[in-house]
Design a protein around this motif. Structure first.
Motif, PDB file in Angstrom:
ATOM      1  N   LEU A 196       0.808  -1.218   0.000  1.00  0.00           N
ATOM      2  CA  LEU A 196       0.000   0.000   0.000  1.00  0.00           C
ATOM      3  C   LEU A 196       0.844   1.272   0.000  1.00  0.00           C
ATOM      4  O   LEU A 196       0.539   2.227  -0.710  1.00  0.00           O
ATOM      5  CB  LEU A 196      -0.927   0.008   1.219  1.00  0.00           C
ATOM      6  CG  LEU A 196      -2.090  -0.983   1.210  1.00  0.00           C
ATOM      7  CD1 LEU A 196      -2.741  -1.046   2.583  1.00  0.00           C
ATOM      8  CD2 LEU A 196      -3.116  -0.610   0.140  1.00  0.00           C
ATOM      9  N   ILE A 197       1.910   1.311   0.816  1.00  0.00           N
ATOM     10  CA  ILE A 197       2.657   2.584   0.975  1.00  0.00           C
ATOM     11  C   ILE A 197       4.149   2.461   0.693  1.00  0.00           C
ATOM     12  O   ILE A 197       4.858   3.474   0.686  1.00  0.00           O
ATOM     13  CB  ILE A 197       2.446   3.171   2.391  1.00  0.00           C
ATOM     14  CG1 ILE A 197       3.051   2.262   3.468  1.00  0.00           C
ATOM     15  CG2 ILE A 197       0.979   3.446   2.654  1.00  0.00           C
ATOM     16  CD1 ILE A 197       3.062   2.892   4.851  1.00  0.00           C
ATOM     17  N   GLU A 200       7.275   4.873   1.981  1.00  0.00           N
ATOM     18  CA  GLU A 200       6.828   6.130   2.588  1.00  0.00           C
ATOM     19  C   GLU A 200       6.915   6.047   4.109  1.00  0.00           C
ATOM     20  O   GLU A 200       6.789   4.973   4.696  1.00  0.00           O
ATOM     21  CB  GLU A 200       5.394   6.440   2.134  1.00  0.00           C
ATOM     22  CG  GLU A 200       5.307   6.723   0.642  1.00  0.00           C
ATOM     23  CD  GLU A 200       3.875   6.916   0.159  1.00  0.00           C
ATOM     24  OE1 GLU A 200       2.959   6.940   1.014  1.00  0.00           O
ATOM     25  OE2 GLU A 200       3.669   7.014  -1.059  1.00  0.00           O
ATOM     26  N   HIS A 258       2.700   9.689   6.447  1.00  0.00           N
ATOM     27  CA  HIS A 258       1.472   9.153   7.040  1.00  0.00           C
ATOM     28  C   HIS A 258       1.522   9.361   8.555  1.00  0.00           C
ATOM     29  O   HIS A 258       2.566   9.156   9.185  1.00  0.00           O
ATOM     30  CB  HIS A 258       1.327   7.652   6.743  1.00  0.00           C
ATOM     31  CG  HIS A 258       1.325   7.322   5.286  1.00  0.00           C
ATOM     32  ND1 HIS A 258       0.163   7.197   4.550  1.00  0.00           N
ATOM     33  CD2 HIS A 258       2.353   7.110   4.419  1.00  0.00           C
ATOM     34  CE1 HIS A 258       0.472   6.916   3.296  1.00  0.00           C
ATOM     35  NE2 HIS A 258       1.793   6.850   3.194  1.00  0.00           N
ATOM     36  N   GLN A 292      -2.410  15.404   2.259  1.00  0.00           N
ATOM     37  CA  GLN A 292      -2.680  14.256   1.388  1.00  0.00           C
ATOM     38  C   GLN A 292      -3.768  13.331   1.930  1.00  0.00           C
ATOM     39  O   GLN A 292      -4.018  12.269   1.368  1.00  0.00           O
ATOM     40  CB  GLN A 292      -1.386  13.464   1.187  1.00  0.00           C
ATOM     41  CG  GLN A 292      -0.298  14.243   0.474  1.00  0.00           C
ATOM     42  CD  GLN A 292       1.027  13.488   0.416  1.00  0.00           C
ATOM     43  OE1 GLN A 292       1.184  12.436   1.040  1.00  0.00           O
ATOM     44  NE2 GLN A 292       1.981  14.027  -0.331  1.00  0.00           N
ATOM     45  N   HIS A 294      -3.691  11.584   4.659  1.00  0.00           N
ATOM     46  CA  HIS A 294      -3.054  10.363   5.151  1.00  0.00           C
ATOM     47  C   HIS A 294      -2.919  10.401   6.678  1.00  0.00           C
ATOM     48  O   HIS A 294      -1.876  10.080   7.236  1.00  0.00           O
ATOM     49  CB  HIS A 294      -1.676  10.180   4.501  1.00  0.00           C
ATOM     50  CG  HIS A 294      -1.754   9.731   3.078  1.00  0.00           C
ATOM     51  ND1 HIS A 294      -0.694   9.820   2.201  1.00  0.00           N
ATOM     52  CD2 HIS A 294      -2.792   9.204   2.355  1.00  0.00           C
ATOM     53  CE1 HIS A 294      -1.067   9.355   1.022  1.00  0.00           C
ATOM     54  NE2 HIS A 294      -2.334   8.977   1.094  1.00  0.00           N
ATOM     55  N   PHE A 324      -5.389   1.881   6.531  1.00  0.00           N
ATOM     56  CA  PHE A 324      -4.510   2.195   5.392  1.00  0.00           C
ATOM     57  C   PHE A 324      -5.131   1.753   4.077  1.00  0.00           C
ATOM     58  O   PHE A 324      -4.951   2.424   3.050  1.00  0.00           O
ATOM     59  CB  PHE A 324      -3.132   1.567   5.607  1.00  0.00           C
ATOM     60  CG  PHE A 324      -2.199   2.422   6.434  1.00  0.00           C
ATOM     61  CD1 PHE A 324      -1.192   3.157   5.834  1.00  0.00           C
ATOM     62  CD2 PHE A 324      -2.353   2.506   7.809  1.00  0.00           C
ATOM     63  CE1 PHE A 324      -0.347   3.957   6.586  1.00  0.00           C
ATOM     64  CE2 PHE A 324      -1.512   3.298   8.574  1.00  0.00           C
ATOM     65  CZ  PHE A 324      -0.500   4.037   7.961  1.00  0.00           C
ATOM     66  N   LYS A 327      -7.564   4.403   2.611  1.00  0.00           N
ATOM     67  CA  LYS A 327      -7.065   5.667   2.061  1.00  0.00           C
ATOM     68  C   LYS A 327      -5.940   5.506   1.049  1.00  0.00           C
ATOM     69  O   LYS A 327      -5.397   6.503   0.548  1.00  0.00           O
ATOM     70  CB  LYS A 327      -6.567   6.560   3.210  1.00  0.00           C
ATOM     71  CG  LYS A 327      -7.688   7.049   4.110  1.00  0.00           C
ATOM     72  CD  LYS A 327      -7.222   8.146   5.030  1.00  0.00           C
ATOM     73  CE  LYS A 327      -8.374   8.701   5.863  1.00  0.00           C
ATOM     74  NZ  LYS A 327      -7.985   9.868   6.666  1.00  0.00           N
ATOM     75  N   ASN A 328      -5.562   4.273   0.725  1.00  0.00           N
ATOM     76  CA  ASN A 328      -4.416   4.088  -0.175  1.00  0.00           C
ATOM     77  C   ASN A 328      -4.698   3.040  -1.244  1.00  0.00           C
ATOM     78  O   ASN A 328      -3.859   2.200  -1.562  1.00  0.00           O
ATOM     79  CB  ASN A 328      -3.186   3.670   0.635  1.00  0.00           C
ATOM     80  CG  ASN A 328      -2.729   4.732   1.594  1.00  0.00           C
ATOM     81  OD1 ASN A 328      -2.028   5.675   1.239  1.00  0.00           O
ATOM     82  ND2 ASN A 328      -3.159   4.614   2.855  1.00  0.00           N
ATOM     83  N   LYS A 329      -5.886   3.077  -1.819  1.00  0.00           N
ATOM     84  CA  LYS A 329      -6.239   2.094  -2.853  1.00  0.00           C
ATOM     85  C   LYS A 329      -5.701   2.532  -4.206  1.00  0.00           C
ATOM     86  O   LYS A 329      -5.509   3.689  -4.471  1.00  0.00           O
ATOM     87  CB  LYS A 329      -7.762   1.939  -2.904  1.00  0.00           C
ATOM     88  CG  LYS A 329      -8.299   1.261  -1.650  1.00  0.00           C
ATOM     89  CD  LYS A 329      -9.785   1.071  -1.747  1.00  0.00           C
ATOM     90  CE  LYS A 329     -10.333   0.370  -0.510  1.00  0.00           C
ATOM     91  NZ  LYS A 329     -11.781   0.178  -0.533  1.00  0.00           N
TER      92      LYS A 329
END
Length: 329
Positions: A196-197, A200, A258, A292, A294, A324, A327-329
């Protein structure tokens, strides 16, 4: 206050007298049963005892205790992870966390005072009390008047605490399964979060009444987020710090991609007001993660024992992954 303690002491003496009479009656019944050449139904595993080594020396406890009390807020969770519903517990919050509400529906709440509620303990009538020595050593003599009491040593890692308890209860295999199952769940979650991230950065913040605390990777909560779930910490977070107390003015220096944000107590009006002031501040609004979208609001009763209990850790894994993913698709 003096009258209350006299009442408690008298009640304790009465419990001891009744127990002694009951034991004598059981011995007589056992002898009669043996003389008649029949099995005595009262001679069950619950009436058998064994000796265990504890912080206070050897203690005689039931082989198969049926009514166990785990003192401190973590020991009840250890017991349940081993398949045991305690008869009474100390509780910090008025309600149990969601993962314990159903199984603990009939469990007595005794509050969280460092000195336990002896009257409630006697009412619960446990056949075994288990507690950490750092929490209950000062009360040991009084606790033993209510039931056999096992004090376990303080450990840096909850896994070792769980193993100590499991050894007392002959549930070592179950403890190892609990530990391994959590490791497996962490690996699956870490892989999902990495997808997903990626690389980051993540910062875990707790908003408290008098301060904002940033959690690093070296202890409990921060360790769970960064090392067990593999999310990257900020490179400028001091490597020798477990956590830092900062003001809002300093927060932009730790500008992560994040933010995991937890209010230490959502019911505390001072904390709620503090957080509302943060949200309206230009310093907060200009943070990278805020811009963002996040920011992940987490916490509550379910996060209270994070890093200290397998049940809390399991819940938090699901909570973080769901937040997570949303918000991170």
């Amino acid at each position: 206050m003096r009258f209350r303690w006299l009442t408690v002491l008298c009640t304790m003496m009465l419990v001891l007298i009744i127990s002694a009479c009951g034991a004598a009656g059981n011995e007589a019944s056992s002898s009669e049963g043996q003389e008649a050449g029949t099995a005595n139904s009262s001679t069950t595993e619950t009436s058998q005892v064994k000796k265990v080594t504890t912080e206070m020396g050897e203690v005689e406890i039931p082989v198969n205790p049926q009514k166990i009390v785990g003192l401190s807020v973590v020991y009840p969770e250890f017991l349940y992870s081993l398949g045991i519903v305690p008869i009474a517990v100390q509780n910090y919050h008025e309600d149990f966390p969601s993962y314990l509400q159903e199984p603990f529906a009939n469990t007595m709440k005794m509050g969280i005072g460092r000195t336990p509620n002896f009257e409630a303990l006697m009412e619960a009538a446990p056949d075994l009390i288990i507690a950490p020595d750092w929490w209950s050593k000062k009360d040991y003599d009084q606790l033993t008047l209510i039931a056999p009491t096992v004090l376990l040593p303080q450990r840096d890692d909850w896994r070792d605490e769980l193993r100590d308890m499991a050894k007392i209860l002959d549930k070592e295999e179950q403890a190892e399964k609990v530990i391994q199952d959590l490791v497996d769940k962490e690996k699956v979650a870490a892989a999902k979060l990495d997808k997903l991230i990626g690389e980051e950065t993540v910062l875990y913040i707790r908003v408290m009444e008098k301060e904002i605390v940033l959690h690093g990777e070296n202890l409990d909560r921060g360790n769970f987020v960064h090392k067990r779930l593999g999310m990257n910490p900020l490179p400028n977070f001091p490597k020798d710090q477990t956590a830092m107390s900062v003001s809002l003015e300093v927060l932009p220096e730790y500008d992560a991609d994040h933010l995991i944000v937890q209010l230490d107590d959502e019911t505390n009006p001072e904390i709620k007001k503090k957080f509302e002031d943060m949200l309206s501040s230009s310093l907060w609004k200009n943070l990278k993660a805020v811009k963002q979208d996040h920011v992940y609001m987490v916490g509550g009763k379910e996060w209270f024992n994070l890093g200290m209990s397998p049940l809390a850790d399991e819940y938090v894994i699901d909570d973080i992954v769901a937040a997570f993913e949303a918000k991170n698709k």
